[in-house]
Design an enzyme around this catalytic site. Structure first.
Site, PDB file in Angstrom:
ATOM      1  N   CYS A   1       0.863  -1.184   0.000  1.00 51.51           N
ATOM      2  CA  CYS A   1       0.000   0.000   0.000  1.00 51.51           C
ATOM      3  C   CYS A   1       0.902   1.237   0.000  1.00 51.51           C
ATOM      4  O   CYS A   1       2.110   1.140   0.095  1.00 51.51           O
ATOM      5  CB  CYS A   1      -0.851   0.026   1.256  1.00 51.51           C
TER       6      CYS A   1
ATOM      7  N   ARG B   1       1.483   1.998  -5.898  1.00 54.60           N
ATOM      8  CA  ARG B   1       1.631   1.026  -4.794  1.00 54.60           C
ATOM      9  C   ARG B   1       0.308   0.379  -4.424  1.00 54.60           C
ATOM     10  O   ARG B   1       0.242  -0.507  -3.565  1.00 54.60           O
ATOM     11  CB  ARG B   1       2.229   1.704  -3.562  1.00 54.60           C
TER      12      ARG B   1
ATOM     13  N   TRP C   1      -3.710  -1.536  -1.262  1.00 58.01           N
ATOM     14  CA  TRP C   1      -3.618  -2.749  -2.070  1.00 58.01           C
ATOM     15  C   TRP C   1      -4.085  -3.849  -1.131  1.00 58.01           C
ATOM     16  O   TRP C   1      -3.343  -4.269  -0.241  1.00 58.01           O
ATOM     17  CB  TRP C   1      -2.193  -2.995  -2.547  1.00 58.01           C
TER      18      TRP C   1
ATOM     19  N   ASN D   1       0.897  -0.447   6.085  1.00 54.99           N
ATOM     20  CA  ASN D   1       1.272  -1.242   4.907  1.00 54.99           C
ATOM     21  C   ASN D   1       1.975  -2.480   5.440  1.00 54.99           C
ATOM     22  O   ASN D   1       2.951  -2.373   6.175  1.00 54.99           O
ATOM     23  CB  ASN D   1       2.215  -0.445   4.003  1.00 54.99           C
ATOM     24  N   GLY D   2       1.461  -3.658   5.132  1.00 53.02           N
ATOM     25  CA  GLY D   2       2.080  -4.897   5.616  1.00 53.02           C
ATOM     26  C   GLY D   2       0.998  -5.876   6.025  1.00 53.02           C
ATOM     27  O   GLY D   2      -0.152  -5.777   5.595  1.00 53.02           O
TER      28      GLY D   2
ATOM     29  N   GLU E   1       8.660 -20.260 -20.018  1.00 55.70           N
ATOM     30  CA  GLU E   1       8.476 -18.950 -19.379  1.00 55.70           C
ATOM     31  C   GLU E   1       9.624 -18.015 -19.755  1.00 55.70           C
ATOM     32  O   GLU E   1       9.409 -16.843 -20.056  1.00 55.70           O
ATOM     33  CB  GLU E   1       8.369 -19.098 -17.863  1.00 55.70           C
TER      34      GLU E   1
ATOM     35  N   LYS F   1       9.155 -14.411 -21.658  1.00 56.18           N
ATOM     36  CA  LYS F   1       9.753 -13.149 -21.178  1.00 56.18           C
ATOM     37  C   LYS F   1      10.501 -12.462 -22.313  1.00 56.18           C
ATOM     38  O   LYS F   1      10.338 -11.289 -22.576  1.00 56.18           O
ATOM     39  CB  LYS F   1      10.702 -13.408 -20.007  1.00 56.18           C
TER      40      LYS F   1
ATOM     41  N   GLU G   1       8.151 -11.317 -25.399  1.00 55.82           N
ATOM     42  CA  GLU G   1       7.110 -10.301 -25.175  1.00 55.82           C
ATOM     43  C   GLU G   1       7.691  -8.913 -24.920  1.00 55.82           C
ATOM     44  O   GLU G   1       6.982  -7.928 -25.087  1.00 55.82           O
ATOM     45  CB  GLU G   1       6.171 -10.692 -24.036  1.00 55.82           C
TER      46      GLU G   1
ATOM     47  N   HIS H   1      12.718 -34.211 -32.482  1.00 56.41           N
ATOM     48  CA  HIS H   1      11.445 -34.429 -33.201  1.00 56.41           C
ATOM     49  C   HIS H   1      11.093 -33.238 -34.079  1.00 56.41           C
ATOM     50  O   HIS H   1       9.944 -33.067 -34.469  1.00 56.41           O
ATOM     51  CB  HIS H   1      10.336 -34.692 -32.171  1.00 56.41           C
TER      52      HIS H   1
ATOM     53  N   LYS I   1      -1.385  -5.165 -19.563  1.00 59.34           N
ATOM     54  CA  LYS I   1      -1.030  -5.852 -18.320  1.00 59.34           C
ATOM     55  C   LYS I   1      -2.110  -6.871 -17.947  1.00 59.34           C
ATOM     56  O   LYS I   1      -1.820  -7.921 -17.421  1.00 59.34           O
ATOM     57  CB  LYS I   1      -0.861  -4.844 -17.182  1.00 59.34           C
TER      58      LYS I   1
HETATM   59  C1  AGP Z   1       3.264 -12.541 -18.725  1.00 57.68           C
HETATM   60  O1  AGP Z   1       4.492 -11.867 -18.680  1.00 57.68           O
HETATM   61  C2  AGP Z   1       2.215 -11.786 -19.513  1.00 57.68           C
HETATM   62  N1  AGP Z   1       2.068 -10.467 -19.041  1.00 57.68           N
HETATM   63  C3  AGP Z   1       0.908 -12.540 -19.638  1.00 57.68           C
HETATM   64  O2  AGP Z   1       1.178 -13.789 -20.239  1.00 57.68           O
HETATM   65  C4  AGP Z   1       0.143 -12.817 -18.324  1.00 57.68           C
HETATM   66  O3  AGP Z   1       0.861 -13.730 -17.538  1.00 57.68           O
HETATM   67  C5  AGP Z   1      -1.216 -13.418 -18.685  1.00 57.68           C
HETATM   68  O4  AGP Z   1      -1.929 -12.474 -19.443  1.00 57.68           O
HETATM   69  C6  AGP Z   1      -2.039 -13.833 -17.463  1.00 57.68           C
HETATM   70  O5  AGP Z   1      -2.344 -12.698 -16.707  1.00 57.68           O
HETATM   71  P1  AGP Z   1      -2.960 -12.920 -15.244  1.00 57.68           P
HETATM   72  O6  AGP Z   1      -1.938 -13.673 -14.450  1.00 57.68           O
HETATM   73  O7  AGP Z   1      -3.213 -11.546 -14.728  1.00 57.68           O
HETATM   74  O8  AGP Z   1      -4.226 -13.727 -15.389  1.00 57.68           O
END
Ligand code: AGP
Length: 621
Positions: free
Chosen positions: A2, A27, A74, A100-101, A494, A498, A501, A517, A616
């Site tokens: 927060c 925050r 938050w 906050n905590g 993963e 990273k 994207e 394969h 996001k």
């Molecule tokens: C991951 O780096 C991406 N931003 C994206 O794949 C994200 O993980 C995915 O959209 C799921 O989002 P969420 O965890 O908020 O559901």
């Protein structure tokens, strides 16, 4: 996570507090509030939702006074609502607290206080602090021994916090002590800003940077009595402390990211704290219903589960693949994992004996929400692993296990992924223990190693300079292949996600055993291949996959366990990581992959925090 602000001085306190909160909105932003002491009267104004809702309340009825606090929330305990918004008051509404905590022992403290007549108005852990301080003030009064009001408040807060377990950055104002604030810090940040005839208080320096660059950072276990001419400091044991101010050089933009150039890098480096928050109070005891306490799962449900079906998207889906390994290996629980976008459009075989686990950082991903609805229509119980209290996912699920990682601002998910891995370890550990499928010795070893994860992540983050060198070497690559096996296959995909994207390099992750394969056809001297070759039962297998790629001219990068001699000559670049058990290795192995993606993207001049075409939270399908 927060945002807290405080002010003592002669400026227009409403504007100072609201401006400070505006600068801390990253925050947390599900509710906001402020408290001021006006002519020995306490006034609290709160609003759920964005800060602008609070601003319009204050505009309609301005506040005034010599000392005040602000808070942007938050949520961790208690959904976003006006009643749960900070500041929280005592029974007499004479003092107000912002926090906050997490107060770990708030349930027992709340019960004790209720038994002595205290009346609570919220579901939060923070409100307990307000009533505790009220009780200690009453105690001090009964003891006699006149103290000036500020000193009385300081002593009451010190005594109250001696009863509290957990993490806090906390500030208090009291109508009985106009013109002062008492603040305290353990495990959550709190900093003072020293002005001319005025003093500021905040979670982060951006809140007051436009007023002063002179800052005093509180350390764990410290309290401060804050007045217009500065502050005096005390430790929880009562000893006085002297503290030197520092001069903050950062501009506002850097300060908002705690000195890091991007939120993604800040959040990558916050991962030790993030996993600490996820695991706090959730590892022990092994047989005492942690899942019931922390996720609200009813006793008896675990015994009725015959299978787990994990649904998620993107990074959360990759965490789910790790979860599948953990659940099947330790809890001997059949587990499936599937992207929510696929799950929602087929006829999945789930029933009331299936526990559906929905993983989501934002809690607003459309596909994951739809998957939850489908699961519930089939009669399955749904547990969410989520980072956002009060989000749609958490309101749709039957039970919620929060990761408590704080807001994640970078589009590329980092600390939330670590929190999801930690949460899945807790789920598998306690399912296995509850079902009697995990010998206590093995369970305790797992707990001990999980407890060391924050330090192991800190140690791995020290690879940053070496990873930057690697990034310089590969920044112009046009393709990348990441390979891993078993529990590090999801680490490989993963790592590829990273990179692709945020740097827009075409990167793919594969099970290493799949190379022959097809993907091996892609390998030549222009193809970087990153192999996750840390200590595991399949180390020899991944070694031969590396040799296959090397033999075809691939440019090999290997992650290995520190001191591993068998990789000599097998790779062009080697990153040595601390030794961890195989099932925990994704938590450590993903760190250099996050850093590699970050540095390559930065070197390529990409917008690391807001990469093109992405949002996001994917709230539409
Ligand atoms: C991951 O780096 C991406 N931003 C994206 O794949 C994200 O993980 C995915 O959209 C799921 O989002 P969420 O965890 O908020 O559901």
């Amino acid at each position: 996570m927060c945002g807290i602000v405080g002010y003592v001085g002669r400026k227009d306190i409403g504007s100072v507090l609201l401006d400070g909160l505006r600068r801390l909105e990253y925050r947390g932003y599900d509710s906001a509030g402020l408290a001021v002491v006006e002519a020995s009267q306490l006034r609290i104004v709160r609003a759920v939702g964005k800060l602008s809702n609070l601003e319009s309340l204050v505009r309609r009825r301005p506040v005034s006074g010599g000392a005040g606090l602000g808070h942007t929330r938050w949520a961790t305990h208690g959904r976003p609502s006006e009643a749960n918004a900070h500041p929280h008051a005592d029974c007499a509404r004479r003092l107000a607290v912002v926090h906050n905590g997490i107060i770990e022992n708030f349930v027992s403290l709340k019960a004790e206080l209720s038994a002595t007549g205290h009346r609570f108005r919220s579901e939060t852990d923070t409100e307990v602090a307000a009533h505790l301080i009220e009780e200690r003030l009453r105690e001090l009064e009964a003891e006699g021994g006149a103290r000036e009001p500020g000193a009385a408040l300081l002593e009451a807060v010190r005594r109250a916090l001696s009863q509290v377990r957990g993490a806090y950055a906390l500030a208090v104002v009291w109508a009985g002590a106009p013109g002062v604030i008492v603040a305290a810090k353990t495990a959550s940040p709190l900093v003072l800003g020293l002005g001319e005839g005025e003093t500021f208080l905040a979670s982060d320096v951006p809140a007051f940077l436009k007023h002063t660059r002179k800052a005093v950072f509180l350390e764990d276990g410290e309290l401060a009595l804050v007045g217009p001419e500065g502050a005096r400091f005390l430790r929880l044991d009562g000893r006085a402390v002297s503290k030197e101010p520092a001069v903050v050089e950062w501009d506002h933009n850097l300060a908002e990211k705690a000195g890091y150039r991007h939120f993604m890098l800040k959040e990558t480096h916050e991962q030790p704290q993030a996993i600490e928050n996820t695991l706090r109070n959730r590892l022990l005891p092994l047989h005492d219903g942690v899942l019931e306490r922390e996720a609200g799962m009813p006793p008896g449900l675990i015994a009725s589960i015959k299978g787990v079906h994990i649904v998620a998207c993107g990074t959360a889906y990759h965490a789910g693949i790790v979860g599948k390994y953990l659940l099947e290996r330790f809890a001997r629980m059949p587990a499936q994992v599937e992207t929510a976008s696929e799950f929602r459009y087929r006829e999945p075989l789930i029933d009331p004996a299936t526990l559906v686990v929905a993983i989501s950082q934002s809690g607003e991903t459309a596909d994951t929400i739809a998957a939850i609805q489908l699961a519930k229509q089939a009669g399955a119980k749904v547990l969410s692993i989520c980072n956002t209290v009060g989000s749609t996912v958490t309101r749709s699920a039957d039970f919620n296990f929060y990761t408590h990682c704080g807001p994640e601002c970078g589009v590329a998910s980092t600390k939330a992924f670590i929190g999801q891995l930690a949460a899945l370890n807790v789920l598998a550990l306690h399912l296995a223990a509850s079902l009697g499928r995990l010998p206590d010795a093995e369970g305790m070893a797992w707990v001990e190693e999980l407890s060391r994860m924050p330090d192991l992540i800190r140690e791995t983050l020290k690879l940053d300079a070496q990873v930057l060198d690697l990034a310089r070497y590969y920044a112009q690559a046009e393709h990348f292949i990441f390979i891993g096996r078993t529990v590090n296959y999801p680490t490989a995909i993963e790592g590829a996600l990273k990179l692709k994207e945020i740097s827009y390099i075409h990167a793919e992750g594969y099970p290493a055993g799949e190379m022959k394969h097809g993907p091996l056809a892609l390998v030549d001297e222009t193809m970087p291949v990153l192999a996750i070759a840390t200590r595991s039962a399949v180390f020899e297998k991944i070694l031969s996959n590396m040799e296959e790629a090397k033999a075809r001219g691939g440019r090999l990068i290997a992650l290995c366990t520190k001191g591993e001699a068998r990789l000599t000559g097998k790779a062009d670049h080697v990153l040595e990581l601390p030794a961890v058990s195989e099932h925990l290795s994704p938590i450590v192995n993903i760190i250099p992959l996050q850093l590699l993606a970050y540095h390559i993207a930065d070197l390529r001049g990409c917008d690391v925090d807001q990469p093109r075409n992405l949002a996001k939270s994917v709230t539409v399908e």
